[in-house]
Design a protein around this motif. Structure first.
Motif, short mmCIF file in Angstrom:
data_model
loop_
_atom_site.label_atom_id
_atom_site.label_comp_id
_atom_site.label_asym_id
_atom_site.label_seq_id
_atom_site.Cartn_x
_atom_site.Cartn_y
_atom_site.Cartn_z
N LEU A 344 2.44 5.99 6.79
CA LEU A 344 1.94 4.90 6.08
C LEU A 344 1.67 4.98 4.73
O LEU A 344 1.87 4.20 3.83
N ARG A 345 0.93 6.04 4.32
CA ARG A 345 0.54 6.14 3.05
C ARG A 345 1.64 6.41 1.95
O ARG A 345 1.71 6.10 0.98
N ARG A 346 2.63 7.20 2.74
CA ARG A 346 3.87 7.40 1.64
C ARG A 346 4.60 6.03 1.31
O ARG A 346 4.80 6.08 0.42
N LYS A 347 4.80 5.22 2.43
CA LYS A 347 5.38 4.03 2.27
C LYS A 347 4.82 3.08 1.33
O LYS A 347 5.23 2.45 0.33
N ILE A 348 3.55 3.15 1.65
CA ILE A 348 2.63 2.26 0.40
C ILE A 348 2.51 2.64 -0.90
O ILE A 348 2.82 2.07 -1.86
N ALA A 349 2.72 4.21 -1.10
CA ALA A 349 2.87 4.80 -2.37
C ALA A 349 4.16 4.47 -2.99
O ALA A 349 4.15 4.03 -4.23
N ILE A 350 5.12 4.14 -2.25
CA ILE A 350 6.55 3.82 -2.92
C ILE A 350 6.49 2.45 -3.44
O ILE A 350 6.90 2.37 -4.41
N GLY A 351 5.66 1.59 -3.00
CA GLY A 351 5.49 0.17 -3.43
C GLY A 351 6.67 -0.56 -3.12
O GLY A 351 6.84 -1.78 -3.60
N LYS A 352 7.43 -0.36 -2.14
CA LYS A 352 8.64 -1.31 -1.90
C LYS A 352 8.25 -2.03 -0.44
O LYS A 352 7.41 -1.40 0.56
N PRO A 353 8.86 -3.22 -0.37
CA PRO A 353 8.45 -4.08 1.05
C PRO A 353 8.90 -3.24 2.26
O PRO A 353 9.94 -2.46 2.29
N PHE A 354 8.10 -3.22 3.33
CA PHE A 354 8.45 -2.67 4.53
C PHE A 354 7.68 -3.19 5.74
O PHE A 354 6.85 -4.07 5.47
N ALA A 355 8.18 -2.95 7.04
CA ALA A 355 7.81 -3.47 8.06
C ALA A 355 7.16 -2.54 8.87
O ALA A 355 7.59 -1.35 9.12
N VAL A 356 5.95 -3.08 9.79
CA VAL A 356 5.34 -2.08 10.73
C VAL A 356 5.35 -2.76 12.16
O VAL A 356 4.99 -4.09 12.25
N ILE A 357 6.06 -2.37 13.11
CA ILE A 357 5.93 -2.87 14.60
C ILE A 357 5.13 -1.87 15.40
O ILE A 357 5.30 -0.61 15.57
N TYR A 358 4.17 -2.63 15.93
CA TYR A 358 3.15 -1.96 17.01
C TYR A 358 3.78 -2.34 18.31
O TYR A 358 3.95 -3.57 18.70
N ALA A 359 4.13 -1.47 19.25
CA ALA A 359 4.84 -1.70 20.60
C ALA A 359 3.70 -1.18 21.57
O ALA A 359 3.12 -0.21 21.70
N ASP A 360 3.47 -2.01 22.53
CA ASP A 360 2.44 -1.79 23.64
C ASP A 360 3.02 -2.36 25.24
O ASP A 360 3.46 -3.63 24.75
#
Length: 512
Positions: A344-360
């Motif tokens: 998550l920190r790596r994706k945020i540092a890149i600064g490009k849009p992304f999606a996170v899906i939590y599955a339960d």
């Protein structure tokens, strides 16, 4: 036992593998012990002579690799390889117990044995890539360990069989000191090839072949030489290749006084120091057979920075995979919380849009109570495999799947495909879950409070968050945001996904 070939990544080895491949796969046994262990070396030779399915072997200093094949009526290749390893273990144990304890130094008789196997079903990859992966796996899986200790009045042999324990090999003196000199930052997701760069002999293009030959003759550890023009690598000449050329009938008069640029390999693998080690390993293994064991040249701003051997790359990959395995969830093998936070920190540092899906999973406790924890574990593995498979088919190359714990998972993917991915996951999950009821038609369940609820079994709740790449955000905030969406999803009946975007308005509300 027939004639056994030698060498790694050459045409003869690849041909031998392909000839035997379709009879049920190839197995590899990896052995390591310190040099000077005469008892182990003798036991190894005796064992080799009795193995009728052994068809290839290679020694790299203290490391030994043995390839096995099977015939149509033989037991499966995994079983065949395991039995061969057990026979080797038996010989080693007998050989080591014959020694005199007072003559043994601690650690001298440590022996590690690892095994791996691959089947024809993985032939979507090249044969050399398959073998490279098998070598990695065999080195990681220290299936057997024999240790003879000198600090006991009696000879003491320990035998440990633990397939889950990685074979963390001790470095071999000077050649492996580079692994200690460079910080690989194993806890980072990506290790750059520059961390493996070591100095390598260099020559100008007009240097004579005789000069390079003299270097090889006077320096036993020199594997090759890089040809550099104005600081930029333009070719490579490996020791083995030069010796082959000079050994020919007219080798010396033909090549001895020629410029090295005339006989060098002018298409070596040259990579920038920032390229990930894993990507470099894939490039290295996709080379022509004749170059598979050549060193990889590393540049910084186009200038020669050093080189990395295939062995150092293999060791790094082994260390990375071992480190990843330590942090992985033991039930699914997926990365755990530490890797999730790093991703998550790596994706945020890149600064490009992304999606996170939590599955339960909904009503998973009911399923465990009714069908048992064994099937409950299988259901969790089913969800893990479903997430992996659908991401492979619909996601992006850099997608990530992690296992938070229990029946909670997280995926990180590209924003453009996230909603369609959620829809596909729900369809596939609802169609596959019925098989877990063993033919029983489920119409009601008990919730965690013991109340009977009209519900057709376990369902899937997905929380989808999309970040635009601009609003400041942290992994902790993403977790809190997901928790809110999770409550909304679980309040609805059936398998559903709830979607929202992380915007400045949400962050402003959080601060109030």
């Amino acid at each position: 036992m027939g004639e056994v070939g030698v060498g790694l990544f050459n045409r003869d080895m690849i041909r031998s593998m392909k000839e035997r491949w379709h009879d049920g796969g190839i197995g590899v046994i990896y052995v390591r012990f310190q040099s000077g262990n005469a008892a182990a070396e003798t036991a190894l030779q005796l064992w080799e002579s009795g193995e009728i399915r052994l068809f290839w072997r290679q020694r790299l200093e203290c490391d030994y690799f043995y390839l096995f094949y099977r015939q149509h009526k033989d037991e499966p290749i995994v079983t065949l390889t395991e039995r061969a390893a057990e026979r080797l273990l038996s010989r080693l144990t007998k050989a080591l117990t014959k020694g005199k304890p007072e003559e043994i130094n601690d650690g001298d008789y440590d022996v590690h044995i690892g095994i791996a196997a691959a089947y024809p079903s993985v032939l979507g990859r090249s044969s050399e890539t398959v073998f490279f992966r098998m070598m990695l796996e065999a080195m990681e899986q220290s299936a057997y360990h024999v240790s003879l200790h000198a600090n006991s009045k009696e000879t003491n042999v320990e035998t440990v069989r633990d397939p889950a324990r990685p074979a963390m090999r001790q470095a071999a003196a000077a050649d492996d000191s580079r692994m200690q000199e460079h910080s690989l930052r194993l806890k980072d997701k990506t290790v750059r090839i520059g961390a493996l760069a070591v100095p390598f002999p260099i020559f100008p293009p007009r240097a004579r072949v005789s000069e390079v030959a003299y270097l090889f003759d006077t320096n036993a550890k020199a594997q090759g030489a890089v040809i550099v023009d104005q600081g930029r690598p333009i070719g490579i000449l490996m020791k083995e290749k030069l010796h082959q050329m000079l050994a020919g009938q007219f080798g010396l008069p033909l090549y001895w006084n020629r410029p090295v640029e005339k006989i060098m390999n002018n298409q070596p693998l040259i990579v920038d120091e920032q390229l990930p080690v894993e990507q470099v390993s894939q490039l290295a293994m996709s080379r022509d057979f004749s170059q598979l064991y050549d060193v990889v040249l590393i540049t910084k701003d186009g200038q020669m920075a050093g080189a990395a051997s295939i062995r150092s790359i293999l060791e790094c990959m082994t260390a990375l995979r071992t480190e990843a395995a330590r942090g992985a969830n033991p039930l699914t093998g997926l990365p755990g919380n530490e890797e999730i936070q790093l991703e998550l920190r790596r994706k945020i540092a890149i600064g490009k849009p992304f999606a996170v899906i939590y599955a339960d999973l909904d009503y998973f406790k009911w399923y465990n109570d009714c069908f048992g924890f064994g099937l409950g574990d299988e259901l969790i593995r089913y969800l893990a495999e479903l997430l992996r498979r659908e991401l492979d088919q619909m996601g992006c190359e850099s997608d990530f799947v992690g296992h938070i714990g229990g029946d909670d998972f997280i995926t990180v993917t590209c924003a453009a495909c996230a909603e369609k991915l959620c829809q596909a996951l729900i369809v596939k999950f609802d169609s596959g879950i019925k098989a877990f009821y063993g033919g029983v038609e489920v119409t009601t369940i008990r919730d965690r409070h013991g109340h009977i609820v009209e519900q057709e079994g376990v369902t899937l709740s997905l929380s989808l968050m999309i970040w635009d790449g601009e609003v400041p955000v942290t992994p902790e905030y993403i977790s809190k945001f997901a928790a809110k969406l999770k409550k909304q999803a679980k309040a609805r009946k059936g398998s559903v996904y709830v979607m929202d975007q992380i915007t400045g308005m949400h962050l402003g509300e959080e601060r109030k």
